[in-house]
Every structure is written in C-alpha cells, then in structure tokens.
Design an enzyme around this catalytic site. Structure first.
Site, PDB file in Angstrom:
ATOM      1  N   ASP A 184       0.907  -1.140   0.000  1.00 53.74           N
ATOM      2  CA  ASP A 184       0.000   0.000   0.000  1.00 53.74           C
ATOM      3  C   ASP A 184       0.945   1.189   0.000  1.00 53.74           C
ATOM      4  OD1 ASP A 184      -1.446   2.251   0.854  1.00 53.74           O
ATOM      5  OD2 ASP A 184      -3.000   0.958   1.680  1.00 53.74           O
ATOM      6  N   HIS A 185       1.119   1.819  -1.157  1.00 51.41           N
ATOM      7  CA  HIS A 185       2.227   2.773  -1.242  1.00 51.41           C
ATOM      8  C   HIS A 185       2.061   3.961  -0.301  1.00 51.41           C
ATOM      9  CE1 HIS A 185      -0.374   5.041  -4.003  1.00 51.41           C
ATOM     10  NE2 HIS A 185       0.428   6.061  -3.826  1.00 51.41           N
ATOM     11  N   HIS A 247      -5.799   2.740   1.067  1.00 51.09           N
ATOM     12  CA  HIS A 247      -5.082   3.917   1.583  1.00 51.09           C
ATOM     13  C   HIS A 247      -5.824   4.646   2.707  1.00 51.09           C
ATOM     14  CE1 HIS A 247      -2.876   3.040  -1.940  1.00 51.09           C
ATOM     15  NE2 HIS A 247      -3.536   3.794  -2.791  1.00 51.09           N
TER      16      HIS A 247
HETATM   17  C1  BG6 Z   1      -3.353   4.508  -6.338  1.00 50.17           C
HETATM   18  C2  BG6 Z   1      -4.707   4.517  -6.966  1.00 50.17           C
HETATM   19  O1  BG6 Z   1      -3.240   3.435  -5.438  1.00 50.17           O
HETATM   20  O2  BG6 Z   1      -3.160   5.728  -5.637  1.00 50.17           O
HETATM   21  C3  BG6 Z   1      -4.850   5.705  -7.900  1.00 50.17           C
HETATM   22  O3  BG6 Z   1      -4.884   3.308  -7.694  1.00 50.17           O
HETATM   23  C4  BG6 Z   1      -4.535   6.991  -7.168  1.00 50.17           C
HETATM   24  O4  BG6 Z   1      -6.141   5.770  -8.456  1.00 50.17           O
HETATM   25  C5  BG6 Z   1      -3.203   6.878  -6.467  1.00 50.17           C
HETATM   26  O5  BG6 Z   1      -4.469   8.024  -8.139  1.00 50.17           O
HETATM   27  C6  BG6 Z   1      -2.963   8.079  -5.592  1.00 50.17           C
HETATM   28  O6  BG6 Z   1      -1.659   8.043  -5.121  1.00 50.17           O
HETATM   29  P1  BG6 Z   1      -0.920   9.359  -4.683  1.00 50.17           P
HETATM   30  O7  BG6 Z   1       0.385   8.873  -4.137  1.00 50.17           O
HETATM   31  O8  BG6 Z   1      -0.771  10.215  -5.891  1.00 50.17           O
HETATM   32  O9  BG6 Z   1      -1.812  10.012  -3.665  1.00 50.17           O
END
Ligand code: BG6
Length: 494
Positions: A184-185, A247
């Site tokens: 989960d980045h 997230h």
């Molecule tokens: C991803 C989703 O996990 O996270 C995307 O699949 C989303 O739809 C993205 O745009 C958002 O990541 P960040 O780091 O730009 O907030």
C-alpha cells in the site's frame, strides 16, 4: 525484527512495461542505486508481454528515469545499474514459458551472484496474480535451496472479502504470510511514517488524543487527475475499492491506533488491526445516511475544460462507477466512542491534497469561548503535496483592541530547499530487500477492511445512483457537504 544483512537478490517484475514500472519502480531502483543502498549482487529481470530486446528496454527505462526520478539522471549512476537490468518477453499465463523463465533466472543468479534469492513483484492486473503465483510455484521456486523467495503484490487485493480470501489462500500457500508483501504505497509516504512519531513521541498530543478533547477527525485525499489510461481498471474498481479500502483505512488506523507495546512489526500491526476490527459496521440500510458516492461530469479545472467520467476512454457512457466517496465512520472503543471520522476521496476535484485534520472541542460559554468567533484548536497533518504539520490556536490580535484571532504554527518538512522526501516506492522496495514487512499490510488488516467495505458495497447494490453528480474541478457532490452539515460541521478545505 530479523532483517537480512546480505541483500543479494534479483527482483523479477511482472508487468515491467506498464505505467507503474516506468513511473515508480525503475526510478525507485535507480534512486536506491544513487543513494548506494542497492547490494552489489543485484539484478532486475523485467517481464512484459511486448517483444523487445534488453537494449530496447534499457533505453526506455533510461528515459523514464530521466523524467520521474527525484534525482534526475546521472549517467555515472545509470552505468552502475544498467547492465543489471534484463528484459524477458512472456505471456504471464502461458505455463510452458515458465520452465524457460526458471532457466533464465538461474543464469542471472549465477552471473550476478544473487544466491537464488528473489523478489517477485506483481505489477500486473489482479486477474494475473493467481496464475503467476501458481506457475512460479511449479517451475521457479526451489524449496530445497537455502535461498528466499518473496512476493510483492500490488493492490487491489481482491474485489471483495470473498475474492480477497480466495486470493490470499492461493498466495500464502506458496509464499507463506511472512514472505507476502502486500503493498500500500501510502504506507511508504514520509508523513505516514511520521504519524506514529508525532503521536507517540510528543507528550503534548497523546494525552489529548481521545473523545474527551477531540470533536471529530477529517481524512481527505483529493486528486485533480481523471482517468488517464486507467478507465478499464477503474470501471471495475471505483473509488471505494481503489482508495478507501486500502489507503484511506490505513490512514485511519494509524491516526486511531493505541500505542504499540514496542516498535516491532507485529506490535504495530496488531494495534492497527484492532482499529479496523472496531469500525462500526455500516449496515446496508444505513448506507445512504452515512456514505455518499459521486461521479464527475464535465467541468473546468485550472482554466481547462475536461471531460466527464462517462466520456473518458474505456469507460461506459452509462457507467455507475463512483469516482468520489465521502463517509462517516465510527470506531467503537473507549478512546473514540462518539468521535466521528469523516473520510473523503475523489478524482477530478479542485485540488490535489491529502490531509488529516484533527478538530479539537471548544469549551461552551467559558471566558473567551463566550465569543462565538473563537475557533477550536485544530491540528493538521499534511501528507502531500506539502508535507508537514500545523497547529491552529487562538491568540490576541496585536494592537489596542481585544480581538482574538486564530494563528498557526506551521512546520513544513519539504519546503526548505534541498529536502526532497524519498518516494514511497523507494522506501518500500528497500524494505522488501531487507525483509522488513512493517510498512506492508498483513492479511488480517486486509481482511478487516474488506469486511467493513463489503457491507457498504452491498448497500449500494440495492439502489442506483444518479450520476454524474459533481462537476470536475469542484469539491464533490453537495450531499458530501450535507453529510457534515447534518452534524453541524463542515469540510475544512485548506
Ligand atoms: C493509487 C490509486 O493506489 O493511488 C490511484 O490506484 C490513485 O487511483 C493513487 O491516483 C494516488 O496516489 P498518490 O500517491 O498520488 O496520492
């Protein structure tokens, strides 16, 4: 925590010609090289369905790194990594190709002395996960060898509770839980890691972190982007599965967890999962009252007209997929009983920002609080694009009058020149190399969040939405404002 001291390994990336590999994974690997964090014995095996040579692939990756690495391109660093990047064309579900893949990986192991240790990274659509894992098990994993095998799985991990359970069983049967890295980045983002420090390393906040002093909490992640080329994926996912299940609930669990006994992976994850298990179920009949879904229509963003969701490519003109969700969540435990958490996320909104707002209570009718203008204290944890924390409190306006004004103490972590926070993927890939699972989600976290989300999805099935219901470039549908107004509150759009 038992971390590897020898990081020798090869990273095998399925889906290496895709967007994620180009924009995030390979630039992150390059950045780790540039910080000299990669082991000497290391190789990347990029696997894609397109026909190309390793030279072609290296050239494409060079261009992507130039564009997406936070360090830009330094040819000296590139020269140290480029000859360790390989490309192999194969069809992910073609069982016959895996014998050849195994031989190829063994050669790379020998050449780069990676000791047979492997990280298999699934940067592919979820429908491939099961087939790839099964084939790896049959052809590429040597259980008698003294090497380790890990798998990194991108989200979405299933599309509901039952499919997640099915997928999980397939994966852990082969890799076991301790070698399964569900990514989960958001957990790799600098400020998410900071939440625990802010909470548990400051006497100032922790005593106030409960229902006695906090009125409510807002967790909001808005994006300005539309679908780009992801319409096909998004049609099957929607904002609830794409952002909330993963997230947003991870953010919630970090904000609401009890202090862990120590900083070990297990202790932290145990506390996070308790929060997810304490979420008050939103029964299908209560969904319309507590959850708002939206879909953007055409609108204006930064002086440009943009298309509505239904007009984007690979999206059905009658789509009922939600691109926005707002929900009111309650946590049923001693600390949080009576404190609503409002969660909001959407595409094509006015501004790109992720923030957590902790709104403290105000004292009724006492001293200065008799004046309605005195605002309650507010703590804001800014996750992105600005990273920092600000605290709003009341002070006397300078001068000869008695006005009270809100003032802010603002700490901005990435405002100073030269402070460039590591990208989330860099941190997470490095942790996968070291064998540190702390910032990856454990199965029971995924399971508990699906349990919570499944009820809402079921409630949605019972009635059709009226879409589109917000204009691109706005803060979402008016029902989202009403969700808070009913409780005499408002979204705080900083
Ligand atoms: C991803 C989703 O996990 O996270 C995307 O699949 C989303 O739809 C993205 O745009 C958002 O990541 P960040 O780091 O730009 O907030």
């Amino acid at each position: 925590m038992n971390l590897n001291s020898d990081l020798s390994c090869s990273m095998v990336i399925f889906g290496a010609t895709g967007d994620l590999a180009h924009r995030k994974l390979l630039p992150a690997i390059y950045n780790l090289q540039s910080e000299e964090l990669l082991p000497e014995n290391f190789a990347v095996v990029a696997i894609g369905r397109r026909d190309k040579t390793k030279e072609d692939y290296r050239k494409e990756i060079y261009d992507s790194i130039k564009q997406f690495s936070r360090f830009g391109m330094d040819n000296e660093v590139w020269n140290r990594i480029k000859n360790r990047i390989y490309y192999r064309r194969m069809d992910f579900l073609q069982t016959e190709d895996y014998q050849g893949l195994n031989e190829y990986l063994n050669e790379i192991d020998k050449k780069h002395k990676t000791k047979g240790n492997r990280i298999y990274y699934m940067a592919v659509a979820p429908e491939y996960f099961e087939g790839i894992v099964e084939n790896l098990n049959n052809f590429c994993i040597d259980r008698k060898a003294h090497s380790w095998n890990r798998v990194v799985i991108e989200k979405p991990f299933g599309k509901n509770l039952s499919s997640a359970i099915y997928l999980n069983n397939k994966i852990v049967e082969v890799f076991k839980e301790e070698n399964t890295y569900r990514i989960d980045h958001y957990l790799g983002k600098e400020m998410l890691q900071n939440i625990m420090v802010i909470r548990f390393a400051n006497m100032l906040f922790e005593p106030l972190w409960n229902n006695k002093y906090i009125d409510h909490i807002q967790i909001s992640s808005s994006e300005t982007v539309g679908m780009k080329n992801r319409g096909g994926y998004y049609e099957r996912s929607g904002a609830m599965r794409d952002m909330v299940q993963s997230h947003m609930l991870q953010l919630l669990s970090l904000i609401a967890m009890e202090p862990p006994n120590d900083l070990e992976t297990k202790s932290i994850r145990d506390e996070k999962v308790k929060v997810l298990k304490a979420l008050k179920e939103i029964k299908p009949e209560a969904v319309s009252e507590n959850v708002v879904r939206g879909q953007y229509g055409p609108g204006g963003l930064a002086d440009k007209r943009v298309l509505g969701y239904r007009e984007e490519s690979n999206v059905s003109p009658h789509s009922n997929t939600e691109t926005f969700v707002a929900l009111k969540v309650n946590i049923e435990n001693l600390r949080w009983s009576g404190v609503p958490f409002y969660i909001r996320t959407g595409k094509r909104m006015e501004k790109k920002s992720t923030e957590i707002i902790i709104q403290f209570k105000s004292m009724e009718n006492i001293l200065y609080f008799k004046e309605k203008k005195v605002l309650p204290n507010m703590l804001v944890i800014r996750i992105q694009p600005t990273e920092g924390v600000f605290l709003q409190f009341n002070a006397k306006e300078p001068g000869n009058h008695k006005n009270i004004i809100p003032v802010q103490m603002d700490f901005c972590q990435n405002c100073e020149v030269g402070i460039d926070s590591p990208e989330a993927y860099e941190k997470l890939l490095f942790d996968a190399l070291r064998g540190d699972t702390t910032l990856f989600t454990r199965w029971d976290e995924v399971e508990s969040s699906w349990k919570f989300i499944d009820h809402i999805l079921r409630g949605w099935n019972d009635n059709k939405p009226v879409f589109p219901n917000y204009e691109a470039g706005s803060w979402g549908p008016k029902e989202s404002d009403m969700l808070l107004q009913r409780d005499n509150r408002n979204w705080i759009n900083l």
